[in-house]
Structures are given as structure tokens and as C-alpha cells.
Design an enzyme around this catalytic site. Structure first.
Site, mmCIF file in Angstrom:
data_model
loop_
_atom_site.group_PDB
_atom_site.id
_atom_site.type_symbol
_atom_site.label_atom_id
_atom_site.label_comp_id
_atom_site.label_asym_id
_atom_site.label_seq_id
_atom_site.Cartn_x
_atom_site.Cartn_y
_atom_site.Cartn_z
ATOM 1 N N ARG A 4 0.841 -1.213 0.000
ATOM 2 C CA ARG A 4 0.000 0.000 0.000
ATOM 3 C C ARG A 4 0.872 1.258 0.000
ATOM 4 O O ARG A 4 0.417 2.332 -0.346
ATOM 5 C CB ARG A 4 -0.975 0.003 1.194
ATOM 6 C CG ARG A 4 -1.829 1.263 1.279
ATOM 7 C CD ARG A 4 -3.175 1.083 1.967
ATOM 8 N NE ARG A 4 -3.109 0.341 3.197
ATOM 9 C CZ ARG A 4 -2.621 0.806 4.353
ATOM 10 N NH1 ARG A 4 -2.164 2.036 4.431
ATOM 11 N NH2 ARG A 4 -2.601 0.042 5.425
ATOM 12 N N TYR B 224 -13.714 16.067 -17.636
ATOM 13 C CA TYR B 224 -14.206 14.680 -17.656
ATOM 14 C C TYR B 224 -15.378 14.511 -16.669
ATOM 15 O O TYR B 224 -15.367 15.109 -15.584
ATOM 16 C CB TYR B 224 -13.042 13.756 -17.284
ATOM 17 C CG TYR B 224 -13.431 12.315 -17.163
ATOM 18 C CD1 TYR B 224 -13.676 11.541 -18.293
ATOM 19 C CD2 TYR B 224 -13.566 11.716 -15.910
ATOM 20 C CE1 TYR B 224 -14.044 10.216 -18.170
ATOM 21 C CE2 TYR B 224 -13.935 10.395 -15.785
ATOM 22 C CZ TYR B 224 -14.170 9.647 -16.929
ATOM 23 O OH TYR B 224 -14.539 8.343 -16.803
ATOM 24 N N ASP C 200 -5.047 17.715 -16.502
ATOM 25 C CA ASP C 200 -5.362 16.356 -16.940
ATOM 26 C C ASP C 200 -4.884 16.219 -18.387
ATOM 27 O O ASP C 200 -5.427 16.845 -19.293
ATOM 28 C CB ASP C 200 -6.880 16.116 -16.833
ATOM 29 C CG ASP C 200 -7.284 14.689 -17.196
ATOM 30 O OD1 ASP C 200 -6.555 14.048 -17.989
ATOM 31 O OD2 ASP C 200 -8.335 14.223 -16.715
ATOM 32 N N LYS D 41 -6.331 4.718 -20.317
ATOM 33 C CA LYS D 41 -6.545 5.103 -21.712
ATOM 34 C C LYS D 41 -5.269 4.885 -22.529
ATOM 35 O O LYS D 41 -4.853 3.766 -22.696
ATOM 36 C CB LYS D 41 -7.046 6.545 -21.773
ATOM 37 C CG LYS D 41 -8.147 6.884 -20.750
ATOM 38 C CD LYS D 41 -9.453 6.178 -21.027
ATOM 39 C CE LYS D 41 -10.479 6.318 -19.902
ATOM 40 N NZ LYS D 41 -10.731 7.670 -19.442
HETATM 41 C C1 LIG Z 1 -11.190 8.242 -18.309
HETATM 42 C C2 LIG Z 1 -10.748 9.582 -17.904
HETATM 43 C C3 LIG Z 1 -10.571 9.898 -16.548
HETATM 44 C C4 LIG Z 1 -10.867 8.909 -15.437
HETATM 45 O O1 LIG Z 1 -9.993 7.822 -15.462
HETATM 46 P P1 LIG Z 1 -10.381 6.335 -14.921
HETATM 47 O O2 LIG Z 1 -9.126 5.574 -15.158
HETATM 48 O O3 LIG Z 1 -11.549 5.874 -15.735
HETATM 49 O O4 LIG Z 1 -10.721 6.491 -13.495
HETATM 50 C C5 LIG Z 1 -10.122 11.178 -16.241
HETATM 51 N N1 LIG Z 1 -9.870 12.086 -17.189
HETATM 52 C C6 LIG Z 1 -10.046 11.825 -18.499
HETATM 53 C C7 LIG Z 1 -9.752 12.875 -19.494
HETATM 54 C C8 LIG Z 1 -10.492 10.562 -18.903
HETATM 55 O O5 LIG Z 1 -10.673 10.313 -20.203
#
Ligand SMILES: *Cc1c(COP(=O)(O)O)cnc(C)c1O
Length: 393
Positions: free
Chosen positions: A59, A112, A184, A209
Site C-alpha cells: 500500500r 471529464y 489532466d 486510456k
Molecule cells: C477516463 C478519464 C478519466 C478517469 O480515469 P479512470 O481511469 O476511468 O478512473 C479522467 N480524465 C479523463 C480525461 C479521462 O478520459
């Protein structure tokens, strides 16, 4: 030669793996162990107190996860990186570490969906003031920041209409207020854009992603200023949303081809956008690589490639869209993005499922919009499948 001055394709392969690995393994071993054992009590204590290198409990740290963090750190050019169980864990842990009751945060309307929920539902509950500004209005972003704030939270390109925020300009405004900037960078990836190089303090990714790229593992990563990341690390240690060793292994395996995939997806994104732009059954195409995108010049300045994400609205109504999607082959109809497989979906079942049609309209999201995530298939094959489906509607 150091790994720091190698090109992104080299770092994708070798980053964090330069030194010999355990057992002489040529690939990163999955260290599937919760605790780490010690024969010598003094050695154990030294590691536990942070006076010597090593691992105590997964952890806190794990050798497989360490390599993933280091590869991401190198690709974004940050001082420190920590991994999470998902992108939302990275985003929520960062915000809840940094923000206190009475603080103010400035962000944009097009973040998002999960991030928007934090802004609209969760932060107000703990007494944080949230100011969400129109994403494409640079003056409004500057104005909101100039009123003073603890955090400026940005995302570019945005989901699903590929809006672009001028990072240099927004970060300069944030610096005047001594605000912490978080970006992000999921859509752009570190191959196409490095927000830290424009002065951002922190970068987050949904590693689920493009970083992983194969739609087979969830993960998140936070990279940037050492002291800030360290603070979030201490929160994560207790909140517990850590990346598992097995997921870290899958993400690392995917990242070997990160640069290869992104180069291909950049090229395919451009080709598909150009095809759609001229199509008589298409209303609008949203892609920052097209010269008539309202912020094309900004995108050109801050991105090395325009990415594999685009969206388009088709002429007709939601029934037309349903028939069109039904005709498509070799395309997953699914919610994720950034995979080797092409994916398609409307915001009403993907990024903006929690909104009403009226709320989507307010965000400038037409009901006939489709988000298209280019995979690594042959671009002409993808276009032929779109053409076949258009012929049916
Ligand atoms: C999918 C996504 C997230 C969230 O990520 P998870 O791995 O699904 O928790 C945050 N920001 C963007 C731009 C995303 O496409």
C-alpha cells in the site's frame, strides 16, 4: 548517456528499466507480494523509517509499481510520480489532499464527467468554492483566476468536443495568484504534450486510456512538483487507492509501444477528421488538427501531434445515429478511449451519461454527436467502414 536525454520512444521502452532487474529478468517482474520480509530488524527499521531504500508493504510502495511511476515521471519530465488504482483515484486524491474548507478552485465546464462530479457534488460539501468557466473563453478563465484561488484545474483537449485551453496563458494567470495548476493530460498523452514544461505544477492521467493502450487495465498517475506529490503520496497511503502490481505490469507492457501507437493514432486522427469534414452527411467535425478548429493555432503551439480522439455530429436525429452506429463493423461500441481498437460512442452513454439532454445542449454537445477514438487499424479500412455505414443512413 542518461535516460533523461533520450527521445520519448526510447524512454517508452527503457524508462525505469535501465538498471538490471531482479533475477536478471529482461522484463519487469510482477512482484505479487503485499508485505516485504526482513531477517535483520535494524535493516527493517531503517527502511520503515525511510532511512534506507526498500519496500515494507504494497500500500506504500511496490517494485513493479515503482517502474511504472518512473517511466511516467521521465515521459512528463516531473520531479516525482505516484500511481493510483484509476485515473479518478489520482484526481480525487490530489484534490482532497490540496484543498481545505474555505479554499477556491477554478476550472472549466468541460472536464471529464467524473471530475465534474467532484466539482459539482463533492467539493461544495466540504466547503470548497468551485468556479467553472466556459472552456473556450480565455478571458473568462483569466478573470476567474484573478479573483484569487488555491488551485487551477485544467484539461486539454477536452471530452468530447475537443476544446483547447491555452496552457501557457492560464498557467501564467495562476502563477500571479500563487495558485497550484493541475492539468489532466489524458487525451494528449506525454508524447503530444507536456504541461509541466509550460509551468504546470502537477499532471494527471487516466493510465487506463492511452498509457496502457490496450483496454485491459485500470490505472492513474500523478506527476510533478516533489513536495506536492509527496503530500498526495501520504494521503494515498491512507486512502489506499493504490495501483496493483499486476495492473502496473500490464500498463508497462502497453507503454513499450506508447510512442509508436501515438504517432500512428495522430496520423489516423488527421486522416479520419479530413474525411469526415467533407462528408455530406456530417454536420460538424471536432478535431484540433483541422485548420478551422477555433483554437487550432494554440493546439499547434502547445502540442506535438493532435491525437487520435475526435468527434463529429451527423445530420439527422438520435435514431439516425443509432442506425449509423449499428452498421459499423470492427469498431467497439464502448465507453473507453485510447485503445489499440477503435471505439465509438455518443456522450449520452459515455462521457456525459449523467447529464440530461438539456444539460448536454448547454455544454454545446449535440445529441447526434459521436466520439471516435482511433485505434491502430489501417486508416483506410476505418474510413471504408464509416463510408459503408453512412451509405445506410
Ligand atoms: C477516463 C478519464 C478519466 C478517469 O480515469 P479512470 O481511469 O476511468 O478512473 C479522467 N480524465 C479523463 C480525461 C479521462 O478520459
Amino acid at each position: 548517456m542518461t535516460i533523461e536525454n533520450q527521445k520519448p520512444s526510447t524512454v517508452s521502452v527503457w524508462g525505469g528499466e535501465e538498471k538490471p532487474l531482479a533475477f536478471g529478468a529482461a522484463q519487469v517482474p510482477i512482484v505479487q507480494s503485499a508485505p516485504f520480509a526482513y531477517d535483520n530488524m535494524d535493516e527493517w527499521a531503517a527502511v520503515a523509517l525511510g532511512q534506507a531504500q526498500g519496500h515494507i508493504y504494497s500500500r506504500n510502495t511496490n517494485p513493479t509499481v515503482d517502474v511504472f511511476e518512473e517511466k511516467c515521471r521521465l515521459l512528463e519530465g516531473g520531479e516525482k510520480a505516484i500511481a493510483f488504482a484509476s485515473g479518478m483515484a489520482a484526481i480525487s486524491n490530489s484534490l482532497f489532499t490540496i484543498l481545505r474548507p474555505g479554499d477556491r478552485i477554478v476550472s472549466v465546464k468541460d472536464t471529464y464527467g467524473g471530475t465534474s462530479r467532484i466539482f459539482l457534488d463533492m467539493l461544495p460539501k466540504i466547503g470548497v468554492e468551485v468556479d467553472l468557466v466556459a472552456t473556450d473563453d480565455s478571458d473568462a478563465i483569466d478573470d476567474a483566476i484573478s479573483k484569487g484561488c488555491k488551485v487551477v484545474y485544467l484539461e486539454t483537449p477536452t471530452n468530447p468536443t475537443l476544446k483547447i485551453i491555452d496552457l501557457k496563458r492560464a498557467i501564467a494567470s495562476a502563477k500571479k495568484q500563487n495558485a497550484i495548476t493541475i492539468v489532466d493530460n489524458t487525451f494528449a498523452t506525454p508524447i503530444n504534450q507536456n504541461p509541466l514544461s509550460f509551468g504546470a505544477d502537477l499532471v494527471v492521467h487516466s493510465a487506463t486510456k492511452y498509457l496502457g493502450g490496450h483496454d485491459d487495465a485500470m490505472g492513474g498517475i500523478l506527476i510533478g512538483n516533489h513536495d506536492l506529490v509527496q503530500e498526495v503520496y501520504e494521503y494515498r497511503e491512507i486512502a489506499g487507492a493504490v495501483l496493483s502490481a499486476f495492473s502496473a505490469y500490464l500498463l508497462l507492457r502497453g507503454m513499450k509501444t506508447l510512442d509508436l501507437r501515438i504517432q500512428k493514432q495522430n496520423a489516423t486522427g488527421m486522416k479520419v477528421a479530413e474525411y469526415l469534414k467533407d462528408h455530406p452527411k456530417v454536420e460538424n467535425v471536432y478535431y484540433p488538427g483541422l485548420p478551422d478548429h477555433p483554437k487550432h493555432d494554440v493546439a499547434k503551439r502547445q502540442m506535438r501531434g493532435f491525437g487520435g480522439m475526435l468527434s463529429f455530429s451527423i445530420k439527422g436525429d438520435f435514431e439516425t445515429l443509432k442506425r449509423f452506429v449499428g452498421e459499423l463493423e470492427f469498431v467497439h461500441k464502448a465507453a473507453s478511449l485510447g485503445s489499440v481498437n477503435t471505439l465509438i460512442g455518443p456522450p449520452s452513454t459515455t462521457s456525459h451519461v449523467e447529464c440530461t439532454p438539456e444539460q448536454r445542449a448547454e455544454l454545446g454537445i449535440p445529441e447526434t454527436l459521436l466520439r471516435y477514438s482511433c485505434g491502430i487499424e489501417d486508416a483506410d479500412d476505418l474510413i471504408a467502414q464509416l463510408e459503408k455505414a453512412f451509405a445506410q443512413v
